[in-house]
Design a protein around this motif. Structure first.
Motif, PDB file in Angstrom:
ATOM      1  N   TRP A   1     -22.548   1.846 -31.656  1.00  0.00           N
ATOM      2  CA  TRP A   1     -21.437   2.786 -31.760  1.00  0.00           C
ATOM      3  C   TRP A   1     -21.494   3.846 -30.665  1.00  0.00           C
ATOM      4  CZ3 TRP A   1     -17.139   1.885 -34.117  1.00  0.00           C
ATOM      5  CH2 TRP A   1     -17.118   1.006 -35.190  1.00  0.00           C
ATOM      6  N   VAL A   2     -22.676   4.336 -30.354  1.00  0.00           N
ATOM      7  CA  VAL A   2     -22.823   5.335 -29.293  1.00  0.00           C
ATOM      8  C   VAL A   2     -22.399   4.748 -27.955  1.00  0.00           C
ATOM      9  CG1 VAL A   2     -24.518   6.670 -27.981  1.00  0.00           C
ATOM     10  CG2 VAL A   2     -24.547   6.719 -30.464  1.00  0.00           C
ATOM     11  N   LEU A   3     -22.832   3.519 -27.663  1.00  0.00           N
ATOM     12  CA  LEU A   3     -22.433   2.866 -26.411  1.00  0.00           C
ATOM     13  C   LEU A   3     -20.927   2.677 -26.338  1.00  0.00           C
ATOM     14  CD1 LEU A   3     -25.222   0.178 -25.956  1.00  0.00           C
ATOM     15  CD2 LEU A   3     -24.884   2.258 -24.631  1.00  0.00           C
ATOM     16  N   LEU A   4     -20.316   2.265 -27.438  1.00  0.00           N
ATOM     17  CA  LEU A   4     -18.860   2.076 -27.449  1.00  0.00           C
ATOM     18  C   LEU A   4     -18.114   3.395 -27.275  1.00  0.00           C
ATOM     19  CD1 LEU A   4     -18.431  -0.621 -30.225  1.00  0.00           C
ATOM     20  CD2 LEU A   4     -18.091  -0.898 -27.769  1.00  0.00           C
ATOM     21  N   PHE A   5     -18.553   4.441 -27.953  1.00  0.00           N
ATOM     22  CA  PHE A   5     -17.901   5.738 -27.801  1.00  0.00           C
ATOM     23  C   PHE A   5     -18.066   6.274 -26.386  1.00  0.00           C
ATOM     24  CE2 PHE A   5     -17.284   5.730 -32.277  1.00  0.00           C
ATOM     25  CZ  PHE A   5     -16.344   6.702 -32.560  1.00  0.00           C
ATOM     26  N   ASP A   6     -19.272   6.145 -25.812  1.00  0.00           N
ATOM     27  CA  ASP A   6     -19.489   6.575 -24.425  1.00  0.00           C
ATOM     28  C   ASP A   6     -18.589   5.802 -23.464  1.00  0.00           C
ATOM     29  OD1 ASP A   6     -21.359   8.510 -24.960  1.00  0.00           O
ATOM     30  OD2 ASP A   6     -23.085   7.214 -24.585  1.00  0.00           O
ATOM     31  N   PHE A   7     -18.559   4.484 -23.621  1.00  0.00           N
ATOM     32  CA  PHE A   7     -17.784   3.624 -22.734  1.00  0.00           C
ATOM     33  C   PHE A   7     -16.294   3.957 -22.800  1.00  0.00           C
ATOM     34  CE2 PHE A   7     -15.454  -0.278 -21.856  1.00  0.00           C
ATOM     35  CZ  PHE A   7     -16.014  -0.685 -20.667  1.00  0.00           C
ATOM     36  N   PHE A   8     -15.744   3.990 -24.005  1.00  0.00           N
ATOM     37  CA  PHE A   8     -14.305   4.180 -24.141  1.00  0.00           C
ATOM     38  C   PHE A   8     -13.866   5.618 -23.904  1.00  0.00           C
ATOM     39  CE2 PHE A   8     -14.588   0.101 -26.432  1.00  0.00           C
ATOM     40  CZ  PHE A   8     -13.697  -0.596 -25.636  1.00  0.00           C
ATOM     41  N   SER A   9     -14.705   6.602 -24.189  1.00  0.00           N
ATOM     42  CA  SER A   9     -14.319   7.978 -23.878  1.00  0.00           C
ATOM     43  C   SER A   9     -14.204   8.170 -22.369  1.00  0.00           C
ATOM     44  CB  SER A   9     -15.304   8.978 -24.479  1.00  0.00           C
ATOM     45  OG  SER A   9     -16.575   8.869 -23.894  1.00  0.00           O
ATOM     46  N   ALA A  10     -15.141   7.593 -21.610  1.00  0.00           N
ATOM     47  CA  ALA A  10     -15.066   7.696 -20.149  1.00  0.00           C
ATOM     48  C   ALA A  10     -13.865   6.932 -19.603  1.00  0.00           C
ATOM     49  CB  ALA A  10     -16.351   7.167 -19.521  1.00  0.00           C
ATOM     50  N   ALA A  11     -13.621   5.742 -20.127  1.00  0.00           N
ATOM     51  CA  ALA A  11     -12.484   4.946 -19.647  1.00  0.00           C
ATOM     52  C   ALA A  11     -11.157   5.643 -19.937  1.00  0.00           C
ATOM     53  CB  ALA A  11     -12.512   3.557 -20.291  1.00  0.00           C
ATOM     54  N   ILE A  12     -11.012   6.200 -21.120  1.00  0.00           N
ATOM     55  CA  ILE A  12      -9.750   6.867 -21.476  1.00  0.00           C
ATOM     56  C   ILE A  12      -9.539   8.120 -20.637  1.00  0.00           C
ATOM     57  CG2 ILE A  12      -8.619   8.148 -23.353  1.00  0.00           C
ATOM     58  CD1 ILE A  12      -9.857   6.041 -25.259  1.00  0.00           C
ATOM     59  N   VAL A  13     -10.594   8.894 -20.418  1.00  0.00           N
ATOM     60  CA  VAL A  13     -10.463  10.109 -19.613  1.00  0.00           C
ATOM     61  C   VAL A  13     -10.066   9.776 -18.179  1.00  0.00           C
ATOM     62  CG1 VAL A  13     -11.818  11.952 -18.554  1.00  0.00           C
ATOM     63  CG2 VAL A  13     -11.935  11.575 -20.996  1.00  0.00           C
ATOM     64  N   VAL A  14     -10.728   8.805 -17.580  1.00  0.00           N
ATOM     65  CA  VAL A  14     -10.401   8.436 -16.195  1.00  0.00           C
ATOM     66  C   VAL A  14      -8.987   7.869 -16.106  1.00  0.00           C
ATOM     67  CG1 VAL A  14     -11.029   6.888 -14.287  1.00  0.00           C
ATOM     68  CG2 VAL A  14     -12.792   8.149 -15.504  1.00  0.00           C
TER      69      VAL A  14
END
Length: 168
Positions: A33-46
């Motif tokens: 879950w941490v990896l998914l949240f990190d991955f998608f939060s960065a992708a959405i922000v960019v």
């Protein structure tokens, strides 16, 4: 002034310690879950920065979200790995390259069974593949810079691992 405040917000999004936020809710599969949240939060922000301010601002956002993960003000600037955040940010800027890097990571993990070694090999592979697959010169410089930063931050883990091994 608005753009500057937005860049601070991007840093803060990268600095969110998801492992602390999700710790009590998702005990069983916390790492996933941490990896998914990190991955998608960065992708959405960019992606949002790219839509609102353009390609150069998206590069800046990718750098800041990774630096936010590595040097989080919420975790007293202690060391944190930023591979998932870097992959999420670069997925928006060069998706084919990151998918190739993910494939290389999974293959090296399957063969070696060492996460640290797989991270290293995948980072080197993404840097080398960026010479061929990068669509823009600035993406190439961004990948080399972020890859070098990730590898530099990983050197303490390498030293710990090799210190434990004795030749004789």
């Amino acid at each position: 002034m608005e753009f500057f405040l937005l860049l601070i917000l991007v840093y803060l999004v990268g600095a969110i310690p998801w492992e602390k936020c999700l710790g009590s809710s998702f005990r069983r599969n916390l790492i996933l879950w941490v990896l998914l949240f990190d991955f998608f939060s960065a992708a959405i922000v960019v992606l949002l920065i790219w839509w609102g301010f353009g390609f150069f601002a998206a590069h800046l956002a990718a750098i800041l979200v990774v630096l936010g993960q590595m040097f989080s003000c919420f975790c007293k600037f202690r060391e944190r790995s930023a591979y998932a955040v870097a992959a999420g940010a670069l997925l928006i800027l060069s998706p084919v390259l990151i998918l190739a890097g993910l494939l290389f990571y999974l293959l090296s993990l399957l063969v070696t069974r060492y996460i640290i070694l797989s991270n290293f090999l995948a980072t080197i592979a993404v840097i080398i593949l960026s010479f061929v697959l990068a669509t823009h010169v600035t993406v190439w410089f961004l990948i080399i810079g972020l890859g070098a930063l990730l590898l530099f931050r990983q050197q303490k883990n390498w030293r710990k691992r090799w210190r434990r091994r004795k030749i004789f």
